[in-house]
Design an enzyme around this catalytic site. Structure first.
Site, PDB file in Angstrom:
ATOM      1  N   HIS A   1      27.387 -30.655  24.771  1.00 42.34           N
ATOM      2  CA  HIS A   1      27.298 -29.982  25.726  1.00 42.34           C
ATOM      3  C   HIS A   1      28.591 -29.906  26.459  1.00 42.34           C
ATOM      4  O   HIS A   1      29.534 -30.875  26.600  1.00 42.34           O
ATOM      5  CB  HIS A   1      26.236 -30.320  26.867  1.00 42.34           C
ATOM      6  CG  HIS A   1      25.826 -29.100  27.890  1.00 42.34           C
ATOM      7  ND1 HIS A   1      26.735 -28.774  28.782  1.00 42.34           N
ATOM      8  CD2 HIS A   1      25.033 -27.999  27.555  1.00 42.34           C
ATOM      9  CE1 HIS A   1      26.104 -27.619  29.511  1.00 42.34           C
ATOM     10  NE2 HIS A   1      25.196 -27.155  28.843  1.00 42.34           N
TER      11      HIS A   1
ATOM     12  N   ASP B   1      18.908 -23.424  31.597  1.00 40.28           N
ATOM     13  CA  ASP B   1      18.737 -22.706  32.746  1.00 40.28           C
ATOM     14  C   ASP B   1      19.601 -21.754  33.404  1.00 40.28           C
ATOM     15  O   ASP B   1      20.864 -22.079  33.043  1.00 40.28           O
ATOM     16  CB  ASP B   1      18.256 -23.700  34.020  1.00 40.28           C
ATOM     17  CG  ASP B   1      17.023 -24.246  34.066  1.00 40.28           C
ATOM     18  OD1 ASP B   1      16.139 -23.614  33.559  1.00 40.28           O
ATOM     19  OD2 ASP B   1      16.778 -25.376  34.719  1.00 40.28           O
TER      20      ASP B   1
ATOM     21  N   TYR C   1      22.175 -20.572  36.234  1.00 42.08           N
ATOM     22  CA  TYR C   1      22.829 -21.079  37.443  1.00 42.08           C
ATOM     23  C   TYR C   1      21.736 -21.066  38.707  1.00 42.08           C
ATOM     24  O   TYR C   1      21.258 -20.069  38.964  1.00 42.08           O
ATOM     25  CB  TYR C   1      24.063 -20.587  37.831  1.00 42.08           C
ATOM     26  CG  TYR C   1      25.071 -20.758  36.630  1.00 42.08           C
ATOM     27  CD1 TYR C   1      25.431 -22.193  36.073  1.00 42.08           C
ATOM     28  CD2 TYR C   1      25.928 -19.893  36.077  1.00 42.08           C
ATOM     29  CE1 TYR C   1      26.357 -22.357  35.077  1.00 42.08           C
ATOM     30  CE2 TYR C   1      26.787 -20.100  34.918  1.00 42.08           C
ATOM     31  CZ  TYR C   1      27.218 -21.301  34.600  1.00 42.08           C
ATOM     32  OH  TYR C   1      28.216 -21.505  33.583  1.00 42.08           O
TER      33      TYR C   1
ATOM     34  N   PHE D   1      25.843 -19.354  30.734  1.00 44.04           N
ATOM     35  CA  PHE D   1      27.486 -19.980  31.363  1.00 44.04           C
ATOM     36  C   PHE D   1      28.270 -19.006  31.898  1.00 44.04           C
ATOM     37  O   PHE D   1      29.300 -19.146  32.284  1.00 44.04           O
ATOM     38  CB  PHE D   1      28.156 -20.138  29.916  1.00 44.04           C
ATOM     39  CG  PHE D   1      27.546 -21.430  28.982  1.00 44.04           C
ATOM     40  CD1 PHE D   1      27.536 -22.651  29.781  1.00 44.04           C
ATOM     41  CD2 PHE D   1      26.717 -21.385  28.035  1.00 44.04           C
ATOM     42  CE1 PHE D   1      26.960 -23.915  29.093  1.00 44.04           C
ATOM     43  CE2 PHE D   1      26.170 -22.485  27.520  1.00 44.04           C
ATOM     44  CZ  PHE D   1      26.322 -23.730  27.972  1.00 44.04           C
TER      45      PHE D   1
END
Length: 220
Positions: free
Chosen positions: A187, A65, A67, A78
């Site tokens: 992750h 997704d 942020y 990211f």
């Protein structure tokens, strides 16, 4: 449908834009931007594609997704705009880069420089409501981004896929490891980074592979 996306990608994905699911998705997203606070800014929804053309993709990094906090999402997974504090996963990515290749942690969290070198920073879902993680999942974005990966996998070889976490690994499970470099790790979230993200050395491995293919390394 005339989608404002980089021409190289429009050529590859034009069939998707005429599909019924994409028409429904567009209507949903348009209504969300009109009635809710949604990230990223509308002109940044396809920014990952605008910064990295189809023919220039060397590395694919998959997020889930955007942020969902104010001023964070900028259309690249990211990444955050300059001046925005690093989210925890990005902190861990920079820590691993420092441990792996010795590069100091940068002064800002914008990953535009990666995208400009051929790193496709792709979220599975390209929009999200403010403060509501996952709020735009299962509305059609995943079908579209699956099509993106399928197109790359069928038309391009010699790409590095960095798959962090089970979600990313499932999403790109069909990519050929014979034709590409598939790098898997947990992750970089603080919840899982110590289970193998730290020490994965994906950044040096990616550059070694690119050099073997006669391509320039990524300046991480």
């Amino acid at each position: 449908m005339n989608v404002k996306i980089a021409e190289s990608w429009k050529k590859e994905l034009s069939n998707e834009f005429e599909q019924e699911y994409f028409c429904k998705l567009t209507a949903f997203v348009r209504n969300e931007y009109q009635t809710q606070t949604v990230y990223p800014a509308g002109n940044n929804i396809f920014r990952a594609f605008d910064r990295c053309s189809f023919d220039n993709v060397k590395v694919v990094i998959l997020g889930q997704d955007p942020y969902h906090g104010p001023n964070q999402a900028n259309g690249l997974c990211f990444s955050v705009k300059e001046g925005i504090p690093f989210p925890p996963s990005l902190v861990n990515i920079f820590k691993e880069i420092k441990d792996d290749i010795g590069k100091e942690i940068p002064p800002h969290g914008s990953l535009d420089r990666w995208a400009d070198q051929g790193v496709l920073l792709l979220n599975a879902t390209l929009t999200v409501r403010a403060h509501e993680a996952g709020s735009h999942q299962n509305m059609g974005w995943e079908t579209f981004t699956d099509a993106v990966i399928h197109r790359l996998a069928s038309q391009r070889k010699g790409i590095v896929y960095m798959l962090w976490g089970s979600y990313a690994q499932k999403k790109a499970a069909f990519v050929s490891s014979a034709d590409n470099l598939i790098l898997k790790a947990p992750h970089p979230s603080p919840l899982s980074s110590y289970r193998g993200f730290f020490g994965c050395k994906h950044f040096s491995k990616a550059n070694e592979y690119l050099e073997e293919k006669g391509l320039s390394k990524i300046k991480w």
